[in-house]
Design a protein around this motif. Structure first.
Motif, mmCIF file in Angstrom:
data_model
loop_
_atom_site.group_PDB
_atom_site.id
_atom_site.type_symbol
_atom_site.label_atom_id
_atom_site.label_comp_id
_atom_site.label_asym_id
_atom_site.label_seq_id
_atom_site.Cartn_x
_atom_site.Cartn_y
_atom_site.Cartn_z
ATOM 1 N N UNK A 64 8.305 59.006 3.562
ATOM 2 C CA UNK A 64 7.679 59.572 2.372
ATOM 3 C C UNK A 64 7.372 61.054 2.590
ATOM 4 N N UNK A 65 7.651 61.876 1.589
ATOM 5 C CA UNK A 65 7.289 63.289 1.688
ATOM 6 C C UNK A 65 6.009 63.578 0.917
ATOM 7 N N UNK A 66 5.983 63.180 -0.374
ATOM 8 C CA UNK A 66 4.776 63.414 -1.162
ATOM 9 C C UNK A 66 4.699 62.453 -2.330
ATOM 10 N N UNK A 67 3.482 62.312 -2.845
ATOM 11 C CA UNK A 67 3.229 61.524 -4.053
ATOM 12 C C UNK A 67 2.470 62.434 -5.006
ATOM 13 N N UNK A 68 3.004 62.577 -6.223
ATOM 14 C CA UNK A 68 2.388 63.420 -7.244
ATOM 15 C C UNK A 68 1.993 62.526 -8.408
ATOM 16 N N UNK A 69 0.762 62.684 -8.862
ATOM 17 C CA UNK A 69 0.282 61.932 -10.017
ATOM 18 C C UNK A 69 -0.381 62.889 -10.979
ATOM 19 N N UNK A 70 0.004 62.783 -12.248
ATOM 20 C CA UNK A 70 -0.649 63.562 -13.292
ATOM 21 C C UNK A 70 -1.324 62.564 -14.224
ATOM 22 N N UNK A 71 -2.634 62.686 -14.327
ATOM 23 C CA UNK A 71 -3.419 61.778 -15.159
ATOM 24 C C UNK A 71 -3.837 62.537 -16.403
ATOM 25 N N UNK A 72 -3.351 62.074 -17.567
ATOM 26 C CA UNK A 72 -3.684 62.706 -18.836
ATOM 27 C C UNK A 72 -4.757 61.929 -19.577
ATOM 28 N N UNK A 76 -0.718 58.192 -17.330
ATOM 29 C CA UNK A 76 -0.473 58.972 -16.120
ATOM 30 C C UNK A 76 0.997 58.840 -15.753
ATOM 31 N N UNK A 77 1.433 59.741 -14.891
ATOM 32 C CA UNK A 77 2.823 59.741 -14.436
ATOM 33 C C UNK A 77 2.827 59.869 -12.920
ATOM 34 N N UNK A 122 -6.021 69.101 -8.805
ATOM 35 C CA UNK A 122 -6.222 70.147 -9.806
ATOM 36 C C UNK A 122 -6.751 69.493 -11.077
ATOM 37 N N UNK A 123 -7.903 69.938 -11.509
ATOM 38 C CA UNK A 123 -8.505 69.391 -12.717
ATOM 39 C C UNK A 123 -8.320 70.403 -13.842
ATOM 40 N N UNK A 127 -6.176 67.136 -18.408
ATOM 41 C CA UNK A 127 -5.471 66.322 -17.417
ATOM 42 C C UNK A 127 -5.954 66.657 -16.013
ATOM 43 N N UNK A 128 -5.444 65.877 -15.081
ATOM 44 C CA UNK A 128 -5.794 66.041 -13.681
ATOM 45 C C UNK A 128 -4.548 65.755 -12.854
ATOM 46 N N UNK A 129 -4.330 66.528 -11.798
ATOM 47 C CA UNK A 129 -3.162 66.333 -10.942
ATOM 48 C C UNK A 129 -3.619 66.018 -9.523
ATOM 49 N N UNK A 130 -2.921 65.079 -8.893
ATOM 50 C CA UNK A 130 -3.162 64.732 -7.493
ATOM 51 C C UNK A 130 -1.829 64.854 -6.763
#
Length: 189
Positions: A64-72, A76-77, A122-123, A127-130
Motif C-alpha cells: 500500500x502507498x496511500x489511502x485518500x478519503x474525501x468526506x463531503x 465520501x470517496x 484538511x478541513x 468537506x474534509x480530506x484524509x
C-alpha cells in the motif's frame, strides 16, 4: 461482523485473518454493492455481481502507498493507491462509515509499523480530506532483510513451501509469483 460480509470476502479470508471494519457503497444503481473491507493484514475491495460472481482485489499493507478519503456533506470517496501506481476508487460511500474505515486502516497500519503512519487532514467549509501514507520504514525494513536470504536458503525446502503458501494466502504474492517460486522449491526436493 463476518456473517454480514459478502460470500466472496469470506471465501478469500485466511483462517486467522481478522476483519476490523467493512463498509459498502451507500447508493448504487447496480444490482450488488461494492465493499471495502479492512482486515489486520490488508484492504480488500470487492465488486459483487449477480449470480454469485464477483471481482476482488486485496492489497496487503506492505504493498500500500496511500489511502485518500474525501468526506463531503452527503457522501465520501475513497482512493487507494498501491506502490505500483494502480488505484482503486470507491465513490458514494457513507460519510460516517468512511471515517470509521479510515480509522481502522490507520490503526491496522500502526500495528505493523515501527513508526506511526503519516496522516494529513484538511478541513474545508463543506468537506474534509484524509490522506494516510504508509511509513517509509516498512519499505526499508524489507530492504534490510535481504541479507537474511542466505539463512533462509539453508532451511528445509518443505518448510519453505509452507511459508510460501502462507505468503500467497495472505495476498503478498501473486498467482504467477507463487507458481514460479513453488516450482523452484519443488526442484530442490
Amino acid at each position: 461482523m463476518k456473517e454480514k460480509l459478502p460470500k466472496g470476502v469470506l471465501e478469500n479470508l485466511a483462517p486467522d485473518e481478522e476483519v476490523l471494519y467493512a463498509i459498502r457503497k451507500k447508493f448504487s444503481l447496480e444490482a450488488k454493492p461494492k465493499w471495502l473491507v479492512v482486515t489486520d493484514r490488508r484492504i480488500i475491495y470487492i465488486d459483487e455481481k449477480i449470480l454469485g460472481r464477483y471481482e476482488l482485489t486485496a492489497i496487503p499493507y506492505e504493498k500500500l502507498e496511500l489511502v485518500y478519503t474525501k468526506v463531503g456533506k452527503l457522501y465520501s470517496e475513497f482512493l487507494i493507491k498501491r506502490e505500483d501506481g494502480s488505484e482503486i476508487i470507491l465513490p458514494r460511500m457513507d460519510k460516517e462509515e468512511a471515517k470509521k474505515a479510515i480509522g481502522a486502516i490507520r490503526d491496522a497500519l500502526n500495528e505493523i509499523a515501527v513508526e506511526p503512519v503519516l496522516i494529513e487532514r484538511k478541513k474545508h467549509l463543506m468537506s474534509e480530506e484524509w490522506i494516510i501514507h504508509k511509513p517509509r520504514e516498512i519499505v526499508s525494513r524489507g530492504i534490510r532483510m535481504e541479507p537474511r536470504k542466505a539463512i533462509i536458503k539453508q532451511e528445509d525446502p518443505l518448510e519453505k513451501l509452507k511459508k510460501l503458501k502462507e505468503l500467497y494466502d495472505m495476498g503478498v504474492l501473486s498467482q504467477e509469483e507463487y507458481e514460479e517460486k513453488r516450482k523452484k522449491l519443488l526442484e530442490q526436493i
